[in-house]
Scaffold this motif. Structure first.
Motif, PDB file in Angstrom:
ATOM      1  N   ASP A   1       0.863  -1.181   0.000  1.00  0.00           N
ATOM      2  CA  ASP A   1       0.000   0.000   0.000  1.00  0.00           C
ATOM      3  C   ASP A   1       0.901   1.233   0.000  1.00  0.00           C
ATOM      4  O   ASP A   1       1.424   1.644   1.036  1.00  0.00           O
ATOM      5  CB  ASP A   1      -0.903  -0.016   1.236  1.00  0.00           C
ATOM      6  CG  ASP A   1      -1.933   1.098   1.216  1.00  0.00           C
ATOM      7  OD1 ASP A   1      -2.007   1.810   0.197  1.00  0.00           O
ATOM      8  OD2 ASP A   1      -2.660   1.251   2.211  1.00  0.00           O
ATOM      9  N   LEU A   2       1.097   1.820  -1.175  1.00  0.00           N
ATOM     10  CA  LEU A   2       2.012   2.946  -1.324  1.00  0.00           C
ATOM     11  C   LEU A   2       1.339   4.299  -1.117  1.00  0.00           C
ATOM     12  O   LEU A   2       2.022   5.316  -0.954  1.00  0.00           O
ATOM     13  CB  LEU A   2       2.661   2.913  -2.719  1.00  0.00           C
ATOM     14  CG  LEU A   2       3.401   1.624  -3.086  1.00  0.00           C
ATOM     15  CD1 LEU A   2       3.960   1.728  -4.493  1.00  0.00           C
ATOM     16  CD2 LEU A   2       4.511   1.326  -2.088  1.00  0.00           C
ATOM     17  N   ARG A   3       0.037   4.311  -1.127  1.00  0.00           N
ATOM     18  CA  ARG A   3      -0.677   5.594  -1.081  1.00  0.00           C
ATOM     19  C   ARG A   3      -0.466   6.373   0.216  1.00  0.00           C
ATOM     20  O   ARG A   3      -0.318   7.591   0.176  1.00  0.00           O
ATOM     21  CB  ARG A   3      -2.163   5.333  -1.309  1.00  0.00           C
ATOM     22  CG  ARG A   3      -2.980   6.589  -1.532  1.00  0.00           C
ATOM     23  CD  ARG A   3      -4.389   6.238  -1.950  1.00  0.00           C
ATOM     24  NE  ARG A   3      -5.275   7.382  -1.979  1.00  0.00           N
ATOM     25  CZ  ARG A   3      -6.572   7.310  -2.176  1.00  0.00           C
ATOM     26  NH1 ARG A   3      -7.137   6.125  -2.377  1.00  0.00           N
ATOM     27  NH2 ARG A   3      -7.321   8.386  -2.184  1.00  0.00           N
ATOM     28  N   PRO A   4      -0.419   5.727   1.391  1.00  0.00           N
ATOM     29  CA  PRO A   4      -0.272   6.526   2.622  1.00  0.00           C
ATOM     30  C   PRO A   4       1.141   7.022   2.878  1.00  0.00           C
ATOM     31  O   PRO A   4       1.344   7.801   3.808  1.00  0.00           O
ATOM     32  CB  PRO A   4      -0.681   5.529   3.732  1.00  0.00           C
ATOM     33  CG  PRO A   4      -1.251   4.346   3.051  1.00  0.00           C
ATOM     34  CD  PRO A   4      -0.656   4.312   1.696  1.00  0.00           C
ATOM     35  N   LEU A   5       2.131   6.581   2.103  1.00  0.00           N
ATOM     36  CA  LEU A   5       3.516   6.892   2.426  1.00  0.00           C
ATOM     37  C   LEU A   5       3.787   8.393   2.385  1.00  0.00           C
ATOM     38  O   LEU A   5       3.203   9.127   1.592  1.00  0.00           O
ATOM     39  CB  LEU A   5       4.463   6.184   1.459  1.00  0.00           C
ATOM     40  CG  LEU A   5       4.449   4.663   1.468  1.00  0.00           C
ATOM     41  CD1 LEU A   5       5.500   4.121   0.517  1.00  0.00           C
ATOM     42  CD2 LEU A   5       4.651   4.112   2.866  1.00  0.00           C
TER      43      LEU A   5
END
Length: 776
Positions: free
Chosen positions: A507-511
């Motif tokens: 899940d790269l979106r919250p980084l």
């Protein structure tokens, strides 16, 4: 002619043997009667072992026969399991062998391609891909290759449905892989709950460039066949070192493949690095930075240029050390075992060999660094496996020999004052089988909550093992950053932490944006260097409370740990297993109206935290009185003074408090604590101190800040893809000024402090973990 006749005779005898093979095979293969006897033999042996195992139960007086029920059910369960295996084998035998072979090969390949994904994600995605590909392939093949006859009726409908469903599943899978992942649910930031303002540090932002002009060069063997900057264009030539006794896996097929690529063996490891240094005569402190494990051919050492230039501008010689030849590569699979590992001792030892090279240069007239480097002011910074390497180097620096083999003599004794680790591993190498224990050196560890590689905060374990015994001024600190990942601390590694296709499962979106994550590293690592090498002790306050530098940092949640040589530890729970004794001589501990009061080893997702702590739980609705936990100091009390603070580490245990004894018991054992609901809120409580004259002062913890709930991070796009818990125990450091207690109760005598008490009066129920109660 004779030779030809002999050859013809051999062929004739071979044909004779082949013609007799069916008869010979029928005599060698057991017949039905033999197979039946074999079955009975195995069954009789199993029955004998079963009876021998359970027979002692029958001769125990007053045996609880109901406890025998699971044992007697074992044969039935075993028979059912065997039947399922037979059924599975029948189903597989009904499929074409070529199809089974293809599927088995594909599943095997998936285990290598998606090695960084958890087992659940690996098998789910593999079976999904097989099912989608099989449906689409079977349907399309039936429609396009029907032997000259068009499919009709039900068979055509089945083929069309299979092709459509398989194609849709493949499209859905590709779309899911391209998707960046879901947005993370917002979490509370307990540090922002303070009702007391936190003053800014009043020092320059350590993350901004300093006054020095920066120059760059590289040093290396001059013969590097892969990178001109270490080969023909190298600025400064260095020697090679023999690491064959430390890199034991550099041999056989692995060694051959590495030598073929790099052009050297383990007896001739190069000392190579990228240097950023300030203009001027110096002498300047020296910082070595080292990467961790990554694809060897995708060079990692350029990834810390952003830190090297910053440190050099602030008066430090900074080096990014090349250890890419110790990184993993696909050729490691030639070993047909668990591949490349157990090299972190070599990584740490190489850093000391680099320091030895720098010492020679600093003493060599005419060398560009002669007299310009201060080897009494050295810091080591490591990332991932490099994070363990710097701790290993810190230990090796003071040893006379390599602890695993005295044939390797050490003679270092460099002035290493600080060791900093970014998302480190811990325990891949243990000196002489023992954990790495740093002594009398300052330590800092930085870790991200969304680390898709090191998903457990192992640097917190190293923090707990650091000891100060020489009376000098040292400190140790930890920083846990919400939404930071593993790779973005190195600009060469990118946004994903698994590598290849595995990155698409994260899940790269919250980084955090890359720039923000680098900013955290800049500020804290530069502040660490300022505090340890430039004696700017004022920057230590940033490690005690990040809010002192809030203007320099991204707006995210941070958890911190801190301890220094000025701390007078009252209770660290390491002294014994008596719940009523404390670390301070003569001090006692007391719990009242608590639902939980237990001391034990703290744990992380991956193993122990290497520290003991106390779990304190309460439920005011069920308690007979106000729940509290007290430290009682002996007469005449402790002289602390108003300029000190009461310091402790505290964490939300993420548990429901245990039920009162007698309310819920099974076989005289209290039930396991239940997990808290997902919507945990920050915990508040009161802190009370008292003097020898029975004067007390009580303050709300929330006046300074509330206790942060455990940070839950969904590293994978789908929670059920992950084999790990979404959170783990991470302590947060609290400091309550003793002057604030005196202001609340002016008659309080801080020269005779007798009691410290946590009163659980502000949150209805909860469980917290307390450690390292101290006066600082």
């Amino acid at each position: 002619m004779a030779l030809w006749d002999g050859s013809r005779g051999l062929r004739s005898r071979a044909r004779g043997l082949w013609s007799r093979w069916p008869t010979l095979r029928s005599q060698l293969v057991p017949g039905p009667r033999a197979w039946a006897g074999a079955r009975r033999g195995v069954l009789l042996v199993a029955i004998g072992l079963f009876v021998a195992s359970v027979w002692p139960l029958f001769v125990v007086p007053s045996f609880n026969w109901t406890a025998l029920l699971p044992v007697l059910l074992l044969p039935l369960v075993s028979a059912l399991a065997g039947g399922l295996l037979v059924l599975l084998s029948r189903l597989l035998s009904a499929l074409p062998r070529s199809f089974v072979w293809t599927v088995a090969s594909v599943l095997t390949a998936f285990t290598f391609l998606l090695g960084g994904v958890g087992k659940k994600g690996l098998w789910t995605s593999a079976l999904y891909a097989v099912a989608a590909g099989a449906l689409a392939g079977a349907g399309l093949a039936s429609l396009l290759s029907s032997g000259g006859q068009r499919l009709r009726g039900l068979r055509r409908a089945v083929a069309v449905s299979g092709a459509a469903l398989g194609t849709a599943l493949l499209a859905l899978g590709v779309g899911w892989l391209a998707w960046s992942g879901p947005a993370e649910r917002a979490i509370p930031d307990a540090a922002r709950s303070s009702t007391t303002s936190v003053p800014a540090l009043g020092l320059p932002d350590p993350g901004r460039p300093g006054p020095h002009a920066v120059r760059e060069l590289t040093y290396g063997s001059g013969t590097d066949r892969r990178r001109p900057e270490f080969g023909s264009k190298v600025g400064l030539r260095s020697r090679s070192v023999d690491g064959s006794l430390l890199v034991e896996r550099w041999k056989g097929a692995i060694g051959w493949a590495r030598e073929a690529y790099w052009g050297f063996d383990s007896k001739h490891l190069p000392l190579q690095g990228r240097v950023w240094y300030p203009e001027g005569d110096g002498p300047f402190p020296l910082v070595l930075m080292v990467h961790g494990n990554h694809l060897a051919e995708d060079f990692s050492d350029p990834g810390y240029a952003y830190l090297g230039r910053l440190l050099a501008s602030r008066g430090v010689v900074a080096v990014s050390v090349d250890e890419n030849f110790l990184n993993s590569t696909p050729s490691d699979l030639l070993a047909f075992d668990d591949g490349w590992k157990d090299e972190n001792d070599a990584r740490g030892w190489l850093l000391l060999e680099h320091l030895r090279q720098w010492r020679d240069w600093s003493r060599t007239p005419g060398n560009p660094f002669a007299g310009r480097v201060d080897l009494d002011r050295v810091a080591l910074v490591g990332h991932s496996r490099g994070g363990e390497a710097v701790a290993v180097a810190g230990v090796f620096n003071r040893l006379p020999f390599y602890p695993d083999d005295a044939r390797v003599a050490f003679d270092y004794r460099f002035g290493i004052r600080g060791v900093a680790a970014i998302a480190p591993v811990d325990g891949q190498y243990k000196p002489a089988g023992a954990p790495t224990r740093l002594t009398n050196v300052s330590y800092f560890v930085l870790h991200g909550s969304h680390d898709g590689d090191m998903q457990s905060f192992h640097g917190q374990r190293v923090f707990e093992r650091v000891r100060f015994t020489d009376g000098a001024s040292h400190f140790k600190a930890g920083l846990y950053v919400h939404r930071a990942n593993h790779g973005q601390f190195n600009t060469s590694w990118g946004r994903g932490d698994s590598g290849g296709l595995g990155d698409r499962f994260l899940d790269l979106r919250p980084l955090l944006p890359k720039e923000d994550q680098e900013r955290v590293a800049r500020v804290f690592l530069s502040a660490f260097v300022e505090a340890t090498l430039h004696d700017q002790s004022g920057y230590r306050a940033l490690f005690r409370d990040h809010r002192r530098g809030a203007a320099w940092l991204p707006n995210v949640v941070y958890l911190q740990q801190y301890e220094d040589t000025a701390s007078r530890v009252l209770a660290d729970y390491e002294e014994d297993i008596d719940l009523t004794t404390a670390t301070w001589p003569g001090a006692r501990l007391r719990g009242e109206n608590l639902s939980d009061w237990k001391e034990r080893e703290a744990s992380l997702k991956w193993g122990s935290l290497d520290t003991r702590a106390v779990w304190l739980g309460w439920d005011r609705a069920k308690a007979k009185g106000m729940p509290s936990y007290s430290l009682l100091l002996p007469e005449p009390g402790l002289d602390v003074g108003p300029d000190r603070v009461l310091a402790f580490h505290l964490a939300d245990a993420k548990q429901e408090p245990s039920a009162p004894l007698g309310e819920e018991r099974v076989a005289n054992k209290a039930p396991e604590p239940k997990k808290k609901p997902e919507t945990s809120k920050p915990i508040d409580l009161s802190v009370e101190v008292g003097d020898a004259n029975a004067h007390t002062a009580r303050l709300a913890l929330g006046r300074f800040r509330l206790l942060q709930p455990q940070i839950e991070a969904q590293v994978a796009k789908a929670a059920w893809f992950s084999d790990e818990s979404p959170s783990e125990l991470v302590f947060d450091a609290f400091e309550v000024p003793l002057a604030a207690f005196r202001d609340a109760t002016p008659g309080l005598d801080l020269s005779r402090l007798r009691t410290v008490r946590l009163v659980f009066d502000r949150t209805d129920k909860g469980v917290v973990v307390l450690d390292d109660l101290a006066i600082r």
